[in-house]
Scaffold this active site. Structure first.
Site, PDB file in Angstrom:
ATOM      1  N   GLN A  40      -9.921  -4.518   1.384  1.00  0.00           N
ATOM      2  CA  GLN A  40     -11.271  -4.077   1.059  1.00  0.00           C
ATOM      3  C   GLN A  40     -11.345  -2.561   1.240  1.00  0.00           C
ATOM      4  OE1 GLN A  40     -15.866  -5.083   2.267  1.00  0.00           O
ATOM      5  NE2 GLN A  40     -14.419  -4.911   3.944  1.00  0.00           N
ATOM      6  N   SER A  61      -7.706  -2.614  10.567  1.00  0.00           N
ATOM      7  CA  SER A  61      -7.519  -1.319  11.211  1.00  0.00           C
ATOM      8  C   SER A  61      -7.454  -1.471  12.724  1.00  0.00           C
ATOM      9  CB  SER A  61      -8.669  -0.375  10.839  1.00  0.00           C
ATOM     10  OG  SER A  61      -8.589   0.824  11.583  1.00  0.00           O
ATOM     11  N   PRO A  72      -1.167   3.549  -3.552  1.00  0.00           N
ATOM     12  CA  PRO A  72      -2.455   3.099  -4.079  1.00  0.00           C
ATOM     13  C   PRO A  72      -3.178   4.261  -4.748  1.00  0.00           C
ATOM     14  CG  PRO A  72      -2.653   3.539  -1.753  1.00  0.00           C
ATOM     15  CD  PRO A  72      -1.220   3.801  -2.102  1.00  0.00           C
ATOM     16  N   HIS A  83       1.147   6.559   0.561  1.00  0.00           N
ATOM     17  CA  HIS A  83       0.424   5.745   1.529  1.00  0.00           C
ATOM     18  C   HIS A  83       0.902   5.895   2.971  1.00  0.00           C
ATOM     19  CE1 HIS A  83      -2.423   2.820   2.584  1.00  0.00           C
ATOM     20  NE2 HIS A  83      -2.022   1.787   1.886  1.00  0.00           N
ATOM     21  N   TYR A  87       7.035   1.333   5.224  1.00  0.00           N
ATOM     22  CA  TYR A  87       7.165   2.351   4.183  1.00  0.00           C
ATOM     23  C   TYR A  87       8.540   3.013   4.122  1.00  0.00           C
ATOM     24  CZ  TYR A  87       2.099   1.931   3.937  1.00  0.00           C
ATOM     25  OH  TYR A  87       0.838   1.437   3.791  1.00  0.00           O
TER      26      TYR A  87
END
Length: 589
Positions: A520, A440, A128, A352, A115
């Protein structure tokens, strides 16, 4: 109760409440809530995988991406890097030392690489969004009441005071406690633009008076709204009155100010340069400090005039329709922007860098400018801001609901819905390319994500690897390759060793061009997440599996001759149906 309206210089408009009633029940109550602090210190540290394991897996992941002669070159480079007493072993030792000295050895490296070093504008390229179900408002008061329906009192309170109950993993490694640090950054973080790299600022005194206000954007004007006055939170009716006051003030054309919020939509270097100009004025600097320390931003959008289809709502959340519509009614540096459109188009825009989308779905100013300074300089900054119709027109979005079956059918096949959908996405993307799916690693201290490299040489091998979920297990247990390779690369940079050949090799560069970026973000409600592609010739594909259907949001860029969201969606639907037919055929045998 009575109002004082304070206008500082010629820009930021502040609304302060002087006193409030005793029956305080407003949603943003956090002063009097108490909870038990849940520390992440009991969690294990992110492991550093064995060097040979990572190098062997890296070769298996990239072999099918390049021609054989180049792979043989890459293999030789990797073997040299991993040789006994070679560069790799030296860097591995330094990485292990770093792990011992830090809470999370990869966090800063990953944050900067993913980022903060990125110079692209935040809208479309990085931020997002979560798109809420279409709302129907009878009037603007109805829309303002919807702002209060977010019911964030308990969440904001406990998040700021670090009193949230611990999350536990589901699926693989079910029951494992997860790191909660991302939740605590939702309302206390700010992405500060920089000339070469941004800075993620996290307030450590968020429970103080500095965290008792929000910013409300309306008609491209920015207002400070105190939600606590004299140590008492405002109740719902008082907040509603303040919101109505803001709408009325914003409608006053004579006092309307230039759309400074659009500057935050520019490239990060360009916005940093503009900000440097703004903060030369002390009043501007103070106004920016007020914005940067707010809990979050509420954006009251004007009707866009577009049909509120799923696709259009996704587009409007991502870029607001550009500066001609609501694109300037934003402050993109703030992690949480709640958007409420008067036409019922609502959602959340996320910066984000402080957190992942999965964390968000679980819990449900103007700068002050003196007049002559503004005329000579700031108007040019706004005029030349890169947030143009080109960005808006370039984004090709297709929000699609696959209605033939959902996750219940997939579970009956004794398969993971996520793995199943990944197979369908790979089938749709019929060429074998490098694919990014995040996994994650919150089971470790300050864990964020690593990459599941789900593209494999043959479809059969891919299906097998996905259905037994070994790739996913490797990633979520901290043993995937991408963070490890990143750490070795950054350690070499810190030691001024120059870039090892393994990281300048064409194969490494190509393997990190993720043409298909998938994620997802499951929710129990009929809402969905979406984002733009991560490369100019790529796709962004976010999906939300429901019981009897699956929501997909596919994005690409129109300027690329290699991509088309509609074509991808059609191929995706065909692939999902073919997989179902294949399963049905075998079940009948």
């Amino acid at each position: 109760a009575y109002w004082t309206i304070l206008t500082t210089s010629a820009s930021m408009q502040m609304i302060k409440h002087q006193g409030c009633r005793e029956d305080n029940q407003f949603a943003f109550s956090f002063l009097n809530k108490k909870g038990i602090f849940r520390s992440h210190e009991a969690l294990p540290k992110v492991p550093v995988p064995p060097l040979k394991q990572t190098l062997d897996l890296y070769l298996r992941c990239v072999q099918h991406l390049v021609k054989d002669e180049h792979f043989q070159k890459t293999k030789a480079i990797v073997e040299k890097f991993g040789a006994p007493e070679g560069t790799g072993e030296f860097l591995q030792k330094k990485l292990l030392e770093r792990r011992d000295k830090t809470t999370n050895w990869v966090y800063d490296y990953w944050l900067e690489d993913m980022y903060l070093n990125n110079r692209l504008a935040l809208p479309v390229n990085s931020s997002p969004v979560m798109v809420f179900p279409k709302q129907t408002f009878s009037d603007h008061k109805d829309a303002l009441r919807y702002v209060l329906s977010f019911d964030m009192d308990h969440y904001v309170s406990t998040a700021i005071r670090r009193a949230l109950p611990v999350d536990y993993a589901r699926g693989q490694l079910a029951g494992t406690p997860l790191c909660m640090e991302q939740y605590y950054r939702l309302f206390t973080s700010y992405r500060l633009p920089g000339l070469k790299r941004d800075t993620l600022k996290v307030q450590t005194n968020a429970a103080s008076s500095e965290a008792e206000h929000i910013i409300v954007a309306c008609k491209n004007q920015f207002f400070v709204l105190d939600v606590v006055a004299k140590n008492k939170q405002l109740n719902e009716m008082e907040i509603l009155s303040q919101l109505e006051k803001i709408v009325k003030m914003a409608e006053n054309a004579e006092e309307r100010l230039p759309p400074f919020g659009v500057l935050t939509s520019d490239g990060r270097t360009e916005w940093a340069q503009a900000r440097d100009v703004l903060i030369k004025d002390p009043t501007n600097r103070k106004s920016l400090e007020v914005i940067e320390s707010c809990l979050f931003v509420v954006c009251l959008d004007e009707p866009s005039g577009l049909e509120p289809s799923d696709t259009n709502r996704a587009l409007l959340m991502l870029h607001g329709g550009g500066r001609e519509k609501n694109g300037a009614n934003r402050w993109y540096d703030k992690p949480m922007q709640f958007v409420v459109g008067m036409d019922g188009v609502c959602g959340v825009v996320c910066e984000h860098s402080p957190f992942e989308g999965i964390v968000l779905q679980h819990k449900h100013t103007h700068p002050v400018i003196i007049s002559n300074f503004y005329t000579n300089k700031i108007s040019d900054l706004i005029t030349h801001c890169g947030f143009s119709s080109r960005l808006v027109n370039n984004l090709d979005m297709d929000a699609y609901k696959f209605k033939f079956y959902g996750k219940e059918f997939i579970k009956k096949q004794k398969m993971s819905p996520d793995a199943f959908i990944q197979v369908a996405l790979q089938l749709a993307f019929y060429r074998l390319v490098s694919t990014y799916e995040s996994a994650s690693i919150r089971r470790f201290q300050e864990g964020r994500v690593d990459n599941i490299r789900s593209a494999t040489p043959e479809a059969l091998a891919f299906v097998k690897s996905m259905t037994d979920e070994k790739a996913i297990f490797t990633a979520i247990t901290g043993m995937a390759i991408d963070n490890h390779l990143l750490g070795l690369r950054e350690i070499a940079k810190e030691l001024n060793m120059g870039k090892p050949e393994i990281f300048s090799d064409e194969t490494y560069v190509k393997s990190n061009q993720f043409i298909l970026s998938t994620s997802q973000v499951p929710t129990t409600l009929e809402m969905f997440c979406c984002y733009g592609p991560v490369v100019p010739n790529g796709y962004g594909a976010c999906y939300n599996p429901q019981a009897d259907h699956i929501i997909f949001c596919v994005s690409s860029f129109r300027e690329s001759t290699e991509t088309s969201s509609a074509v991808f969606v059609k191929a995706l639907e065909e692939g999902l149906l073919e997989i179902r037919d294949l399963l049905d055929m075998y079940s009948d045998m």
